[in-house]
Design a protein around this motif. Sequence first.
Motif, PDB file in Angstrom:
ATOM      1  N   ALA A 235       0.825  -1.207   0.000  1.00  0.00           N
ATOM      2  CA  ALA A 235       0.000   0.000   0.000  1.00  0.00           C
ATOM      3  C   ALA A 235       0.865   1.266   0.000  1.00  0.00           C
ATOM      4  N   GLY A 236       2.170   1.114   0.103  1.00  0.00           N
ATOM      5  CA  GLY A 236       3.065   2.272   0.118  1.00  0.00           C
ATOM      6  C   GLY A 236       2.934   3.104   1.391  1.00  0.00           C
ATOM      7  N   VAL A 237       2.740   2.422   2.534  1.00  0.00           N
ATOM      8  CA  VAL A 237       2.539   3.125   3.805  1.00  0.00           C
ATOM      9  C   VAL A 237       3.729   2.863   4.736  1.00  0.00           C
ATOM     10  N   PRO A 238       4.422   3.931   5.198  1.00  0.00           N
ATOM     11  CA  PRO A 238       5.550   3.725   6.125  1.00  0.00           C
ATOM     12  C   PRO A 238       5.070   3.347   7.526  1.00  0.00           C
ATOM     13  N   MET A 239       5.986   2.788   8.317  1.00  0.00           N
ATOM     14  CA  MET A 239       5.562   2.152   9.571  1.00  0.00           C
ATOM     15  C   MET A 239       6.312   2.632  10.810  1.00  0.00           C
ATOM     16  N   ILE A 240       5.645   2.507  11.953  1.00  0.00           N
ATOM     17  CA  ILE A 240       6.320   2.546  13.251  1.00  0.00           C
ATOM     18  C   ILE A 240       6.234   1.117  13.764  1.00  0.00           C
ATOM     19  N   SER A 241       7.369   0.592  14.189  1.00  0.00           N
ATOM     20  CA  SER A 241       7.388  -0.816  14.537  1.00  0.00           C
ATOM     21  C   SER A 241       7.485  -1.036  16.045  1.00  0.00           C
ATOM     22  N   ARG A 242       6.531  -1.791  16.575  1.00  0.00           N
ATOM     23  CA  ARG A 242       6.590  -2.187  17.987  1.00  0.00           C
ATOM     24  C   ARG A 242       6.377  -3.702  18.044  1.00  0.00           C
ATOM     25  N   PRO A 243       7.464  -4.496  17.825  1.00  0.00           N
ATOM     26  CA  PRO A 243       7.317  -5.948  17.770  1.00  0.00           C
ATOM     27  C   PRO A 243       7.038  -6.570  19.135  1.00  0.00           C
ATOM     28  N   PHE A 244       6.348  -7.690  19.118  1.00  0.00           N
ATOM     29  CA  PHE A 244       6.039  -8.398  20.364  1.00  0.00           C
ATOM     30  C   PHE A 244       6.577  -9.827  20.383  1.00  0.00           C
ATOM     31  N   LEU A 245       6.355 -10.596  19.314  1.00  0.00           N
ATOM     32  CA  LEU A 245       6.744 -11.999  19.387  1.00  0.00           C
ATOM     33  C   LEU A 245       7.140 -12.542  18.014  1.00  0.00           C
ATOM     34  N   ALA A 246       7.360 -13.857  17.979  1.00  0.00           N
ATOM     35  CA  ALA A 246       7.804 -14.547  16.762  1.00  0.00           C
ATOM     36  C   ALA A 246       8.905 -13.741  16.063  1.00  0.00           C
ATOM     37  N   GLU A 247       8.860 -13.669  14.720  1.00  0.00           N
ATOM     38  CA  GLU A 247       9.981 -13.016  14.024  1.00  0.00           C
ATOM     39  C   GLU A 247       9.717 -11.526  13.824  1.00  0.00           C
ATOM     40  N   GLN A 248       8.766 -10.968  14.563  1.00  0.00           N
ATOM     41  CA  GLN A 248       8.436  -9.547  14.423  1.00  0.00           C
ATOM     42  C   GLN A 248       9.633  -8.608  14.670  1.00  0.00           C
ATOM     43  N   PRO A 249      10.515  -8.884  15.667  1.00  0.00           N
ATOM     44  CA  PRO A 249      11.660  -7.975  15.845  1.00  0.00           C
ATOM     45  C   PRO A 249      12.559  -7.930  14.614  1.00  0.00           C
ATOM     46  N   THR A 250      12.745  -9.064  13.953  1.00  0.00           N
ATOM     47  CA  THR A 250      13.598  -9.097  12.753  1.00  0.00           C
ATOM     48  C   THR A 250      12.939  -8.275  11.643  1.00  0.00           C
ATOM     49  N   ASN A 251      11.630  -8.440  11.478  1.00  0.00           N
ATOM     50  CA  ASN A 251      10.923  -7.674  10.440  1.00  0.00           C
ATOM     51  C   ASN A 251      11.014  -6.171  10.726  1.00  0.00           C
ATOM     52  N   GLY A 252      10.837  -5.818  12.005  1.00  0.00           N
ATOM     53  CA  GLY A 252      10.890  -4.405  12.386  1.00  0.00           C
ATOM     54  C   GLY A 252      12.269  -3.829  12.106  1.00  0.00           C
ATOM     55  N   ARG A 253      13.305  -4.602  12.403  1.00  0.00           N
ATOM     56  CA  ARG A 253      14.680  -4.151  12.163  1.00  0.00           C
ATOM     57  C   ARG A 253      14.909  -3.946  10.663  1.00  0.00           C
ATOM     58  N   PHE A 254      14.423  -4.891   9.856  1.00  0.00           N
ATOM     59  CA  PHE A 254      14.564  -4.746   8.405  1.00  0.00           C
ATOM     60  C   PHE A 254      13.821  -3.502   7.917  1.00  0.00           C
ATOM     61  N   ALA A 255      12.619  -3.267   8.470  1.00  0.00           N
ATOM     62  CA  ALA A 255      11.836  -2.113   8.014  1.00  0.00           C
ATOM     63  C   ALA A 255      12.610  -0.823   8.276  1.00  0.00           C
ATOM     64  N   SER A 256      13.220  -0.707   9.476  1.00  0.00           N
ATOM     65  CA  SER A 256      13.882   0.567   9.790  1.00  0.00           C
ATOM     66  C   SER A 256      15.297   0.652   9.241  1.00  0.00           C
ATOM     67  N   GLU A 257      16.057  -0.451   9.300  1.00  0.00           N
ATOM     68  CA  GLU A 257      17.489  -0.341   8.974  1.00  0.00           C
ATOM     69  C   GLU A 257      17.863  -0.829   7.583  1.00  0.00           C
ATOM     70  N   VAL A 258      17.094  -1.765   7.027  1.00  0.00           N
ATOM     71  CA  VAL A 258      17.473  -2.307   5.716  1.00  0.00           C
ATOM     72  C   VAL A 258      16.656  -1.638   4.613  1.00  0.00           C
ATOM     73  N   TRP A 259      15.339  -1.685   4.763  1.00  0.00           N
ATOM     74  CA  TRP A 259      14.493  -1.086   3.707  1.00  0.00           C
ATOM     75  C   TRP A 259      14.289   0.417   3.927  1.00  0.00           C
ATOM     76  N   LYS A 260      14.495   0.873   5.133  1.00  0.00           N
ATOM     77  CA  LYS A 260      14.338   2.295   5.501  1.00  0.00           C
ATOM     78  C   LYS A 260      12.938   2.831   5.202  1.00  0.00           C
ATOM     79  N   ILE A 261      11.976   2.048   5.661  1.00  0.00           N
ATOM     80  CA  ILE A 261      10.573   2.425   5.446  1.00  0.00           C
ATOM     81  C   ILE A 261       9.833   2.506   6.779  1.00  0.00           C
ATOM     82  N   GLY A 262      10.585   2.572   7.863  1.00  0.00           N
ATOM     83  CA  GLY A 262       9.925   2.608   9.159  1.00  0.00           C
ATOM     84  C   GLY A 262      10.848   3.116  10.243  1.00  0.00           C
TER      85      GLY A 262
END
Length: 476
Positions: free
Chosen positions: A382-409
Amino acid sequence: MALLNKRPHAVMLPFPAQGPINAMMQLAQILYARGFYITFVNTQYVQERISRSGSVESVKSPPDFRFETLPDGLPPEHGRTSKLAELSRSFTDNGPPYFDKLMDKLKHSQPDGVPPVTCIVSDGLVSFPQKIARKLGVPRVSFWTHSACGFSTYFFAPLLVEKGYIPLKDERCLTNGYMEQIIPSIPGLPHLRIKDLSFSLLRMNMLEFVKSEGQAALEADLILLNTFEDLDRPVIDALRDRLPPLYTIGPLGLLSESANDTISDISASMWTEETSCVKWLDCQDPSSVIYVSFGSITVMSREELLEIAWGLEASKQPFLWVIRPGLIDGQPDVLPTEFLERVKDRSFLVRWAPQMKVLSHPSVGGFLTHSGWNSTLESICAGVPMISRPFLAEQPTNGRFASEVWKIGVAMSEDVKREDVEDLVRRLMRGEEGQQMRKTVGELRDASIRAVREGGSSYTSMEKFVQEIKRGLDCE
Ligand code: UDP
């Protein structure tokens, strides 16, 4: 009968949680549109929840798109996804004999028009059909409904254990700085901190399970990932070097949009969608609304909920917030009247939203998310940037990728404070940084659209996958 035998038949078994079920359903619809006969297998608990949610579309599914059920071995009152380790263990222990019986039943249903099973597609975390697939001589397709980076950490878990990073030795690791330590050695991944790893890898009660399911991918005949090459190339390349043929077929949500209209309505939702929020969005300014949702599994404390609430209030930004039953530890109505009064002209609260419609609505300009993989991918589409607050499973890895790798959050610290919420919402919705992220995620959205168009990487992989299964049929 000869013609019947030439129709491919996929038995599809998701992990019993909303995110994985959604992704498996999207894949099922695509395969159905390409001529497959589908048997979709839910746990009894999930199927009852879907029926109760009013998602009656499943009942209207055509006769060649059938639902079957298996017990998960847990009593009705069990919290299930709020106790993932118990759910995973119980399903893995109790599911196999029932699944084998189901396969036997399908074999004997051929006189009733059910074609022979040509492949079993099960979630990457549900590898138990591998044995019966071998016995029947059909391929088992391991469909990782997680992110590529999350799957990668599960697959390389033995390496992390060997080097002593995981599991956590004790609870002191959470506070003594250990979580900040950098792990330099996961092939294809940038340097992650211990705290960026899936929670499932940190604790013994889930580690053994995800580690063994990660290794079970080596036995699969084919691996599918719900991502696209331009998003995750280094991660995918490192996995491809070590695993059976691996196809990237995402974002499935976009690919399934082009699937056969007659069935694209089959829903697998365990909650009733409150579509009234879309009408509210219609009345808001373009890109002004922050959408807040923590997915289907997250349970948060009342304290954190209140920090988020007051942070949203202070940001002065309009917001649409999903407060799912069960989101807050044991308490249904927890938002103070004073808060509700202050935000009544610029907020909308629902128990469950039609998320894809919400994210693609022009009024939505940001997403405060738990960084579940489906939500992350849907936000990218949808082309929407994010604020990431992970809780469980692989969510912390996804959040890290969003902010540091893809730079969309941007990442929220786990010790959530209202001032931080306010600051992050402002930065995302009104700051220059937010503008840049919006531009970057817009480029990724365009790349995702190219991937699913004819000739694109995911479109081509899907065609190859379908042909491969059909070729197996021609060889019979
Ligand atoms: N979802 C939805 N409505 C909501 C909240 C979530 O339809 O109000 C859907 C969302 O679109 C996504 C899934 O639920 O497809 C959640 O999956 P995800 O992997 O993001 O997180 P999980 O629930 O597995 O933690």
